[in-house]
Enzyme design. Structure first.
Site, PDB file in Angstrom:
ATOM      1  N   LYS A 158       7.349  -1.598   6.730  1.00 54.25           N
ATOM      2  CA  LYS A 158       7.442  -0.389   5.909  1.00 54.25           C
ATOM      3  C   LYS A 158       8.739  -0.382   5.118  1.00 54.25           C
ATOM      4  O   LYS A 158       9.773  -0.864   5.595  1.00 54.25           O
ATOM      5  CB  LYS A 158       7.302   0.866   6.757  1.00 54.25           C
ATOM      6  CG  LYS A 158       8.290   0.967   7.863  1.00 54.25           C
ATOM      7  CD  LYS A 158       7.864   2.026   8.866  1.00 54.25           C
ATOM      8  CE  LYS A 158       8.697   1.882  10.113  1.00 54.25           C
ATOM      9  NZ  LYS A 158       8.255   2.641  11.241  1.00 54.25           N
ATOM     10  N   GLU A 177       0.850  -1.201   0.000  1.00 53.60           N
ATOM     11  CA  GLU A 177       0.000   0.000   0.000  1.00 53.60           C
ATOM     12  C   GLU A 177       0.877   1.238   0.000  1.00 53.60           C
ATOM     13  O   GLU A 177       1.984   1.208   0.542  1.00 53.60           O
ATOM     14  CB  GLU A 177      -0.860   0.040   1.273  1.00 53.60           C
ATOM     15  CG  GLU A 177      -1.874  -1.050   1.358  1.00 53.60           C
ATOM     16  CD  GLU A 177      -2.757  -0.903   2.609  1.00 53.60           C
ATOM     17  OE1 GLU A 177      -2.829   0.207   3.184  1.00 53.60           O
ATOM     18  OE2 GLU A 177      -3.358  -1.903   2.996  1.00 53.60           O
ATOM     19  N   LYS A 208       2.390   4.441   1.423  1.00 56.65           N
ATOM     20  CA  LYS A 208       2.551   4.911   2.799  1.00 56.65           C
ATOM     21  C   LYS A 208       2.393   6.430   2.788  1.00 56.65           C
ATOM     22  O   LYS A 208       3.285   7.147   2.346  1.00 56.65           O
ATOM     23  CB  LYS A 208       3.905   4.497   3.368  1.00 56.65           C
ATOM     24  CG  LYS A 208       4.061   4.886   4.824  1.00 56.65           C
ATOM     25  CD  LYS A 208       5.344   4.333   5.403  1.00 56.65           C
ATOM     26  CE  LYS A 208       5.403   4.497   6.914  1.00 56.65           C
ATOM     27  NZ  LYS A 208       5.237   5.891   7.343  1.00 56.65           N
ATOM     28  N   PHE A 243      -7.232   2.574   5.450  1.00 61.30           N
ATOM     29  CA  PHE A 243      -6.532   1.324   5.172  1.00 61.30           C
ATOM     30  C   PHE A 243      -6.960   0.128   6.010  1.00 61.30           C
ATOM     31  O   PHE A 243      -6.516  -0.978   5.760  1.00 61.30           O
ATOM     32  CB  PHE A 243      -5.007   1.511   5.234  1.00 61.30           C
ATOM     33  CG  PHE A 243      -4.479   2.103   6.508  1.00 61.30           C
ATOM     34  CD1 PHE A 243      -4.385   1.342   7.655  1.00 61.30           C
ATOM     35  CD2 PHE A 243      -4.048   3.429   6.533  1.00 61.30           C
ATOM     36  CE1 PHE A 243      -3.887   1.885   8.826  1.00 61.30           C
ATOM     37  CE2 PHE A 243      -3.541   3.980   7.707  1.00 61.30           C
ATOM     38  CZ  PHE A 243      -3.465   3.207   8.857  1.00 61.30           C
TER      39      PHE A 243
HETATM   40  P1  AMP Z   1       6.063   4.906  10.951  1.00 60.88           P
HETATM   41  O1  AMP Z   1       5.371   6.077  11.587  1.00 60.88           O
HETATM   42  O2  AMP Z   1       7.169   5.282  10.023  1.00 60.88           O
HETATM   43  O3  AMP Z   1       6.412   3.836  11.936  1.00 60.88           O
HETATM   44  O4  AMP Z   1       4.993   4.213   9.995  1.00 60.88           O
HETATM   45  C1  AMP Z   1       3.761   3.750  10.457  1.00 60.88           C
HETATM   46  C2  AMP Z   1       2.694   4.750  10.157  1.00 60.88           C
HETATM   47  O5  AMP Z   1       2.505   4.904   8.768  1.00 60.88           O
HETATM   48  C3  AMP Z   1       1.332   4.329  10.629  1.00 60.88           C
HETATM   49  O6  AMP Z   1       1.168   4.570  11.993  1.00 60.88           O
HETATM   50  C4  AMP Z   1       0.416   5.181   9.795  1.00 60.88           C
HETATM   51  O7  AMP Z   1       0.227   6.426  10.437  1.00 60.88           O
HETATM   52  C5  AMP Z   1       1.219   5.458   8.545  1.00 60.88           C
HETATM   53  N1  AMP Z   1       0.641   4.919   7.308  1.00 60.88           N
HETATM   54  C6  AMP Z   1       0.602   5.592   6.137  1.00 60.88           C
HETATM   55  N2  AMP Z   1       0.046   4.857   5.169  1.00 60.88           N
HETATM   56  C7  AMP Z   1      -0.299   3.668   5.724  1.00 60.88           C
HETATM   57  C8  AMP Z   1      -0.910   2.482   5.225  1.00 60.88           C
HETATM   58  N3  AMP Z   1      -1.281   2.364   3.948  1.00 60.88           N
HETATM   59  N4  AMP Z   1      -1.094   1.460   6.095  1.00 60.88           N
HETATM   60  C9  AMP Z   1      -0.716   1.568   7.395  1.00 60.88           C
HETATM   61  N5  AMP Z   1      -0.139   2.663   7.924  1.00 60.88           N
HETATM   62  C10 AMP Z   1       0.081   3.712   7.103  1.00 60.88           C
END
Ligand code: AMP
Length: 586
Positions: free
Chosen positions: A424, A251, A253, A343
């Protein structure tokens, strides 16, 4: 239990950093508390009065707290300040000052219980209105006057939000499990319940009263946020595919704010990643959810992003954050409108969905969302190998994303935990763009939506390659143009319109209109990134990739003073890219 006894437990907890020791101190404490006291003690141990999502804040300014300590100790505020400076902590300061006073006084007026102290603090938190400041100080002073120096130390710390016991909620769960279920073996059950109902006081009472059976009954409840699933990170498409298996779902991000929305008929509640209630910050999100979802009751998760209302382009995270700094929320939601990329779905009309596989939840979600530009499902593709994932990643980056989220298609929703169910993949390097660029218009796209009355809605921009005397594409820009700008550009570009791409333009992209490279615009952007789409510095830093500008925006300056050949060159851009190149920190 007397608050003095509770305070001595706090003191014991403070003196250790060892988790096992903390658990055994807590176990002793928990077994002495009755049903009314246990939940209160749990909140207080975490330095709170209620779970975060209920937003019960003590709301006492540091100054007022200091004044209360001064009054209770019958000394001047200057003396408290001096003591505070010496000790570095108002709790310790209160301890010292009251010790001196109480040596003289000897008799305490009344002995506080946990419940007395908790109730007073809760009353204090709920006081509002004009008179509340003096009321709060009075209530606090009377509490402190009744307390021993040690009690005062902890009351002051709790009130100032700085209890600092180093106690995590997970340690409390361990201790609850040991105390009431006999061992830590069933700790996972306690955590499962806490993940779907993160109210430590409630969970404590359930384990004490109904043990394991009670925990199993703890269900998703609208209005109580579910602890959110978190992602792991890996640095290459190969590693990810190996870890999550194929097929898997990739998906986009999105770079915004995560929101968990609860819909309960007409009532909609929004929670942040830290489970705070943020409903009041986003009246526009509330409206989008009520209009664009089907079921009467549901819980969905999404990323909320800033969007350019004219071009519908996604805007950088910083623009969304600007909303925080402004007070007039109705106005700001027009200035900086948001869009939702949904999502996940965790609950619908009485049915918990956490245990369903991702792919099934996604299908249910697709039936629950009425999609439009402002509310839609996250962009998703099922991928079968690293190459497909890599391509999707490049497409995401090219669309302004910070990367992709890869999800196991058969996994449940792991509330409250970081796991490889979600991984991620982010851009590894980032090159911040601090200067403006002067870019040449080589193509344009038809105006759409609000811009359909204009011939051009967005433009294909280029840098000048002075070695080969050609123009190479670097970005598409549609943001930053006023209606006057667009009308003016239509006129300015008139003499340069061509049917086909100009021979001095190097582009792999199509455009609706082409121009002789003449008109120069000043553009700012967030960063310089690698992109498979543009021809600037193609293959120089990476095979099949060129440089691109992320989040470009027209500054409003049409550089009529510049010839196209005086625009920013490919060489200059390469230099900027290299100079600012930084590894992206986690
Ligand atoms: P990080 O903050 O870098 O740990 O990444 C996780 C965060 O990415 C999640 O908490 C969401 O806020 C964000 N996010 C953005 N797009 C998505 C997606 N398609 N699925 C899940 N999380 C997402």
């Amino acid at each position: 239990m007397k608050f003095s006894e509770f305070a001595s437990y706090l003191q014991k907890l403070e003196s250790t950093t060892k988790k096992l020791e903390m658990v055994s101190i807590l176990k002793e404490l928990f077994s002495k508390l009755d049903e009314d006291e246990l939940p209160l003690a749990c909140y207080l141990l975490l330095g709170k009065l209620r779970p975060d999502y209920e937003q019960v804040e003590l709301g006492i300014a540091a100054r007022l707290l200091l004044r209360s300590v001064a009054k209770a100790a019958s000394v001047s505020e200057t003396i408290v300040e001096k003591e505070l400076k010496e000790k570095g902590d108002l709790g310790e300061a209160a301890y010292e000052l009251l010790k001196n006073k109480k040596l003289k006084k000897l008799v305490f007026s009344r002995e506080l219980t946990i419940k007395d102290s908790y109730d007073t603090l809760l009353d204090l938190a709920r006081m509002s209105g004009k008179k509340s400041i003096t009321q709060k100080v009075d209530a606090l002073v009377s509490l402190l006057v009744d307390s021993s120096p040690l009690e005062a130390k902890y009351l002051v710390r709790i009130t100032s939000g700085e209890l600092r016991l180093g106690l995590a909620d997970m340690t409390l769960l361990d201790a609850l499990s040991e105390t009431f279920l006999g061992s830590r073996d069933l700790r996972e059950e306690v955590e499962r319940a806490y993940n779907v109902y993160p109210d430590i006081g409630f969970i404590a009472l359930v384990v004490k009263k109904h043990k394991l059976e009670g925990l199993k009954q703890v269900k998703i409840t609208l209005g109580v946020p579910i602890r959110m699933a978190l992602a792991e990170r890996l640095s290459s498409a190969e590693e990810i595919i190996e870890k999550v298996g194929v097929p898997c779902a990739a998906e986009y991000k999105y770079d915004g704010e995560r929101i968990q929305a609860h819909k309960k008929g007409n009532e909609i509640l929004l929670y942040s990643r830290r489970l705070e209630n943020i409903t009041h910050q986003y009246p526009d999100v509330v409206e989008l959810i009520s209009k664009n979802t089907v079921a009467k009751e549901l819980i969905i998760e999404m990323e909320c992003i800033a969007i350019d209302p004219d071009t519908l382009e996604i805007r950088p995270f910083q623009e969304l954050m600007q909303r925080r700094r402004k007070y007039d929320i109705e106005k700001v939601s027009k200035e900086i409108p948001v869009a939702l990329r949904i999502f996940d779905i965790l609950y619908v009309d009485g049915e918990p969905l956490l245990n369903l596989p991702y792919i099934k939840r996604r299908e249910i979600l697709s039936h629950q969302i009425i999609e439009n530009d402002f509310a839609k499902l996250s962009e998703m593709k099922i991928v079968n190998n690293p190459k497909e994932l890599e391509d999707f990643f490049q497409k995401a980056v090219d669309d302004g994303m910070e990367g992709v989220m890869v999800k196991m298609i058969n996994s449940d929703y792991q509330a409250g935990a970081r796991s490889y169910r979600w991984v991620k993949l982010k851009k590894e390097y980032k090159s911040e763009l601090t200067d403006t660029l002067d870019l040449v218009i080589v193509g344009a796209y038809r105006g759409m939506g609000k811009r359909s009355k204009f011939k051009y809605g967005s433009f294909l921009m280029s840098v000048y390659d002075n070695k080969n005397d050609v123009f190479k594409t670097i970005c598409k820009v549609g943001t930053g143009f006023t209606e006057d700008d667009l009308a003016r550009l239509e006129k300015v570009l008139e003499p340069y319109v061509r049917k086909e791409k100009h021979p001095r333009v190097v582009s792999n992209m199509e455009a609706d209109f082409w121009f002789i490279p003449k008109v120069v615009l000043e553009i700012i952007g967030a960063e310089i990134t690698l992109s498979p789409v543009h021809t600037t510095s193609l293959n120089k830093f990476k095979k099949n990739a060129g440089l691109a500008i992320r989040f470009p925006r027209f500054t409003g300056r049409l550089r009529e003073d510049k010839e196209a050949e005086q625009a920013t060159t490919e060489e200059e851009l390469e230099k900027m890219y290299q100079e600012k190149l930084k590894k992206v920190e986690e």
